[in-house]
Design an enzyme around this catalytic site. Structure first.
Site, PDB file in Angstrom:
ATOM      1  N   GLY A 361      10.070   0.630  -0.100  1.00 49.41           N
ATOM      2  CA  GLY A 361      10.395   2.008  -0.352  1.00 49.41           C
ATOM      3  C   GLY A 361      10.091   2.208  -1.959  1.00 49.41           C
ATOM      4  O   GLY A 361       9.570   1.311  -2.294  1.00 49.41           O
ATOM      5  N   CYS A 362      10.172   3.553  -2.509  1.00 53.76           N
ATOM      6  CA  CYS A 362      10.066   3.900  -3.649  1.00 53.76           C
ATOM      7  C   CYS A 362      10.800   3.084  -4.665  1.00 53.76           C
ATOM      8  O   CYS A 362      10.415   2.775  -5.836  1.00 53.76           O
ATOM      9  CB  CYS A 362      10.185   5.075  -3.993  1.00 53.76           C
ATOM     10  SG  CYS A 362       9.141   6.388  -3.194  1.00 53.76           S
TER      11      CYS A 362
END
Length: 394
Positions: A361-362
């Site tokens: 994910g980010c």
């Protein structure tokens, strides 16, 4: 009915001719999508950047994927981010668009994004490999792959023999040895020299500022920080005003051209990111990626990577064989697990009959499971000794 179709076709031909005469652009346009939900600066910020990108390059057609707007750009309606991702993937897979710019997107392990910045020292462009995602759970292996990802991107941008530098972070010397070995075995990596008096292919902070190499190789988390600094050092951080965004996800076997923007990206970066995507499509980035990985593998890349990771990876004999449960939709995310433990965490869930996948994910590594099984999965992982909790991927 047939008569109407003929009339429509004739009308389209005349419209295309009129557009070509007005813009000077003949032939098919490159279609680049952009999802318009998720920006900290609102939908209009993204649309404005998209309009600028299309206006300044008649060879590009920008497709907005998001809520209906008053823009004259081509639009595909999507009311939620999830719906936007789905439409984006469908359009990429069926060839309706050649590339797409988006935010919040989770790439599989093995894929990382290649950013592009304008350096302040001399105003030149530099590729940062890489900026989000992860090429491998092993740091040095990931950096070697990052370098190849950067070379692929540079070549797609028209740089025939890009210069490569390795940022002076942990593992840089191991990466340098791996690159030299690849060079010796036939995969050319054009290592450059630092601007500092002592030279060498390991780059200093000075080299970042002046953009010494075409491709600066680093680990993804450092690359992510560098993107933030280069993009917003003139604005205080909340509005990214310079550069081309976090770039395309590149990885062996990955066949979608998806480019990542920060949620803080301003209009100039949005426009540049779309132009970046169009250039990659024109430069046949997917074909270049296949060719480069083929050449690197022929030069012994996989054996070199095994040598880098042999001290930290378990032998195959020590790994317990675990069969994956039946595959299901995995939109729930669990964060907090160290990247070195990510695949073991997935197998721990498989043992308990829960299908899971690893991803990035980010904000770091994530385990992805069915939304209805997030709570049960967190309990299983916590009991197994993993620090885990339900997490927003961005």
């Amino acid at each position: 009915m047939a008569e109407n179709n003929v009339k429509n076709m004739i009308g389209k031909v005349f419209n295309d001719i009129a557009d070509a005469m007005e813009t000077g652009q003949f032939g098919a346009k490159v279609r680049v999508g952009i999802t318009t939900l998720g920006s900290e600066h609102g939908v209009e910020n993204l649309i404005k950047g998209a309009e600028i990108a299309q206006e300044r390059d008649p060879s590009v057609e920008v497709v907005l994927i998001g809520p209906k707007s008053e823009s004259k750009l081509t639009q595909v309606i999507a009311e939620t981010e999830e719906e936007g991702y789905k439409k984006m993937e469908e359009m990429l897979d069926n060839g309706e668009i050649g590339a797409c710019v988006t935010m919040h997107y989770n790439f599989p392990i093995g894929v990382s994004t290649v950013g592009r910045v304008v350096t302040p020292g001399k105003g030149g462009e530099m590729i940062i490999a890489t900026t989000t995602g992860t090429s491998s759970p092993h740091r040095v292996e990931a950096m070697v792959k990052n370098g190849i990802n950067g070379i692929i991107t540079a070549k797609a941008m028209g740089i025939e023999n890009p210069t490569v530098g390795i940022l002076n972070v942990d593992g840089a010397r191991q990466v340098e040895r791996a690159f030299n070995e690849l060079n010796a075995k036939g995969y050319e990596i054009n290592l450059t020299e630092s601007v500092r008096a002592d030279g060498g292919s390991v780059m200093r902070g000075n080299d970042l500022l002046v953009g010494t190499p075409d491709v600066m190789v680093t680990d993804t988390l450092t690359g992510n920080i560098l993107m933030k600094v280069f993009s917003s050092f003139t604005t205080g951080g909340s509005y990214e005003a310079q550069g081309f965004g976090y770039g395309p996800g590149i990885g062996e076997g990955y066949d979608r051209t998806v480019l990542i923007l920060s949620r803080a990206s301003g209009v100039p970066v949005v426009a540049n990111a779309i132009s970046y995507g169009a250039s990659l499509v024109k430069g046949n980035v997917q074909e270049i990626a296949k060719a480069e990985f083929e050449k690197a593998n022929k030069a012994g890349l996989k054996d070199i990577l095994k040598g880098l990771t042999k001290d930290t990876k378990k032998s195959e004999e020590d790994d317990e064989e675990v069969e994956a449960p039946p595959k299901e939709t995995v939109t729930g995310t669990i964060s907090g697990i160290d990247i070195m433990d990510l695949e073991d965490a997935v197998r721990a869930l498989w043992k308990e009959g829960i299908y899971a996948e690893s991803g990035m994910g980010c904000t770091g590594p994530i385990v992805m499971v069915n939304e209805e099984k997030v709570d049960a999965s967190v309990k299983i992982l916590s009991k197994a000794g993993y620090v885990a909790g339900e997490g927003d991927p961005c």
